[in-house]
Design an enzyme around this catalytic site. Sequence first.
Site, mmCIF file in Angstrom:
data_model
loop_
_atom_site.group_PDB
_atom_site.id
_atom_site.type_symbol
_atom_site.label_atom_id
_atom_site.label_comp_id
_atom_site.label_asym_id
_atom_site.label_seq_id
_atom_site.Cartn_x
_atom_site.Cartn_y
_atom_site.Cartn_z
ATOM 1 N N ALA A 132 0.826 -1.215 0.000
ATOM 2 C CA ALA A 132 0.000 0.000 0.000
ATOM 3 C C ALA A 132 0.857 1.261 0.000
ATOM 4 C CB ALA A 132 -0.928 -0.010 1.212
ATOM 5 N N SER B 149 -49.184 19.936 18.114
ATOM 6 C CA SER B 149 -48.463 20.308 16.891
ATOM 7 C C SER B 149 -47.784 21.662 17.041
ATOM 8 C CB SER B 149 -49.457 20.390 15.725
ATOM 9 O OG SER B 149 -50.010 19.117 15.511
ATOM 10 N N ARG C 256 -3.804 8.565 -9.945
ATOM 11 C CA ARG C 256 -4.994 8.604 -10.806
ATOM 12 C C ARG C 256 -6.303 8.843 -10.036
ATOM 13 N NH1 ARG C 256 -4.040 3.162 -13.928
ATOM 14 N NH2 ARG C 256 -2.591 2.866 -12.196
ATOM 15 N N GLU D 138 5.960 -6.878 -17.713
ATOM 16 C CA GLU D 138 5.138 -5.679 -17.520
ATOM 17 C C GLU D 138 4.808 -5.059 -18.872
ATOM 18 O OE1 GLU D 138 3.766 -4.704 -14.505
ATOM 19 O OE2 GLU D 138 4.511 -6.730 -14.247
HETATM 20 C C1 UD1 Z 1 1.302 -4.831 -10.766
HETATM 21 C C2 UD1 Z 1 2.100 -5.959 -11.370
HETATM 22 C C3 UD1 Z 1 1.433 -6.414 -12.669
HETATM 23 C C4 UD1 Z 1 0.016 -6.828 -12.394
HETATM 24 C C5 UD1 Z 1 -0.741 -5.738 -11.668
HETATM 25 C C6 UD1 Z 1 -2.075 -6.268 -11.216
HETATM 26 C C7 UD1 Z 1 4.435 -5.495 -10.766
HETATM 27 C C8 UD1 Z 1 5.744 -5.023 -11.250
HETATM 28 N N1 UD1 Z 1 3.446 -5.508 -11.661
HETATM 29 O O1 UD1 Z 1 1.349 -3.769 -11.676
HETATM 30 O O2 UD1 Z 1 2.150 -7.499 -13.250
HETATM 31 O O3 UD1 Z 1 -0.621 -7.167 -13.596
HETATM 32 O O4 UD1 Z 1 -0.023 -5.286 -10.508
HETATM 33 O O5 UD1 Z 1 -2.858 -5.266 -10.625
HETATM 34 O O6 UD1 Z 1 4.310 -5.882 -9.628
HETATM 35 N N2 UD1 Z 1 3.203 -0.575 -4.483
HETATM 36 C C9 UD1 Z 1 4.054 -0.386 -3.427
HETATM 37 N N3 UD1 Z 1 5.274 0.175 -3.663
HETATM 38 C C10 UD1 Z 1 5.654 0.560 -4.902
HETATM 39 C C11 UD1 Z 1 4.792 0.363 -5.970
HETATM 40 C C12 UD1 Z 1 3.560 -0.212 -5.729
HETATM 41 O O7 UD1 Z 1 3.727 -0.717 -2.281
HETATM 42 O O8 UD1 Z 1 6.786 1.076 -5.032
HETATM 43 C C13 UD1 Z 1 1.878 -1.173 -4.214
HETATM 44 C C14 UD1 Z 1 0.743 -0.270 -4.657
HETATM 45 O O9 UD1 Z 1 0.337 0.574 -3.585
HETATM 46 C C15 UD1 Z 1 -0.329 -1.264 -5.032
HETATM 47 C C16 UD1 Z 1 0.453 -2.495 -5.489
HETATM 48 O O10 UD1 Z 1 1.755 -2.345 -4.972
HETATM 49 O O11 UD1 Z 1 -1.146 -1.636 -3.935
HETATM 50 C C17 UD1 Z 1 0.505 -2.625 -6.995
HETATM 51 O O12 UD1 Z 1 1.136 -1.481 -7.517
HETATM 52 P P1 UD1 Z 1 0.738 -0.872 -8.929
HETATM 53 O O13 UD1 Z 1 1.583 0.304 -9.187
HETATM 54 O O14 UD1 Z 1 -0.716 -0.702 -9.020
HETATM 55 O O15 UD1 Z 1 1.229 -2.067 -9.872
HETATM 56 P P2 UD1 Z 1 0.872 -2.239 -11.375
HETATM 57 O O16 UD1 Z 1 1.735 -1.377 -12.207
HETATM 58 O O17 UD1 Z 1 -0.580 -2.160 -11.562
HETATM 59 CA CA CA Z 2 -2.465 -1.526 -10.147
#
Ligand code: UD1
Ligand code: CA
Length: 430
Positions: A9, A378, A15, A149
């Site tokens: 998290a 009332s 976004r 990715e």
């Molecule tokens: C990630 C996956 C992707 C998958 C997708 C599914 C990786 C590299 N890619 O991509 O293969 O299809 O989820 O939803 O893992 N987060 C951190 N620290 C960070 C970055 C992210 O804690 O530095 C957490 C975010 O808060 C989130 C989760 O990791 O809860 C996923 O991060 P997000 O950036 O949404 O990953 P995606 O690019 O969607």
């Molecule tokens: Ca995501």
Amino acid sequence: MSISVVILAAGQGTRMKSSKPKVLHEISGKSMLFHAIDVAEQISDDITVVLHHQAKRIQEEIEASYTDILFHEQDVAQFPGTGGAMKGIKIKHTKTLILNGDMPLITLPALEALIQEDADINMSVITLDNPSGYGRVVILDSKVRSIVEEKDCNSMQKSIQTVNAGVYCIKQELLEKYIPVLDNNNAQKEYYLTDIIKMAVDEGKSIHPIMVKEEDFKGVNSKLDLAHAEEIMQKRIKTQWMNAGVSMRLPDTIYIDASAKFEGECMLENGTSIQGSSHIIDSHIKAHSVIENAYIQNSDVGPMSRIRPDTKLIDTHIGNFVEVKKSLLTGVKAGHLSYIGDAVIDEGSNIGAGVITCNYDGKKKYKTVIGKNVFVGSDTQLVAPINIADDVMIAAGSTITKDVEQGALALSRTAQKSIKNFFYKFFENK
Ligand code: UD1
Ligand code: CA
């Protein structure tokens, strides 16, 4: 249970276009992160939440509701990405389930196979008509080879429709071995958790792709996603309560928070909104009424009334356009157009149309106490603090500023006078 859970998290959630951290946005009255934590609590006694962006604020909110959550602050400057998020976390058990803080629709049954199957890595996959945005799962000879990715995909890989849903269950020894050696040689210059798949494949580890439902693993990235997830959550909540015996007229028009509870035979008419930890027992909530964190037993409310927090209604009839706040009503009738705030009203009392408890003087709130069998006429204003004893009658149109003793009639009106033939004098030519 011998499984640890890590909830990612730390992401910023740009976004969402909000100053509030993404994972604190609510679905059905509960933050996305709390939905994930509640599922994790059913699985594990070792839950770590990874934070970075607005870490303090999120940690404080969690600690106000949960006592047993561990926190890990990600060093995003040095190790950005989902792999970076896992660096340095201390894990208690031999397997770790990795969840995302922005997946509020996850349920325990949806995770069952991921937790149970006996492989080095169980990973969630979905097949999508439109896979854009997700990591693609490269499968050769029906074996998972790697996750690529989207930003690193070649055009062949981009067309792969089997994608990584982002939840994994990984043996501890693999995390210990692979997380420290992840690199950031990729399009986003991030440390990808997904790279451990290829490392594990190269060393002959077993990887089970587990097909999951998109509906359960939906990630929320925008306000539009949030609204869609809410719709799914509402369907689930209402289905559950209807199965438990709650009647709903036009359920698509009804809103119920995740923490609301019903018992016995309840009826919700169209357009009702049941919020907070409202607890409703054997009651009928009529069309377009709003119930906020209230306790309602053997009563009927509405149509179009609002029952606000810390209200308790027992054996009570509330009609239309009545607002009740922080009050205890037992065996009361308030049929029309009233405001009842900071009041205690006892059995057999009738509150006439347009009665107002004047509970606020601009500085402080005051109590109105009304005994048994009181008839409040009332358009009465009850200027609090005030005590009305049992068996009292209050004449319509009164402004009551002093306590009324048992058995009395209270009235405060200016005497009526009539001026003969005034109309004809005023409108001379009629
Ligand atoms: C990630 C996956 C992707 C998958 C997708 C599914 C990786 C590299 N890619 O991509 O293969 O299809 O989820 O939803 O893992 N987060 C951190 N620290 C960070 C970055 C992210 O804690 O530095 C957490 C975010 O808060 C989130 C989760 O990791 O809860 C996923 O991060 P997000 O950036 O949404 O990953 P995606 O690019 O969607
Ligand atoms: Ca995501």
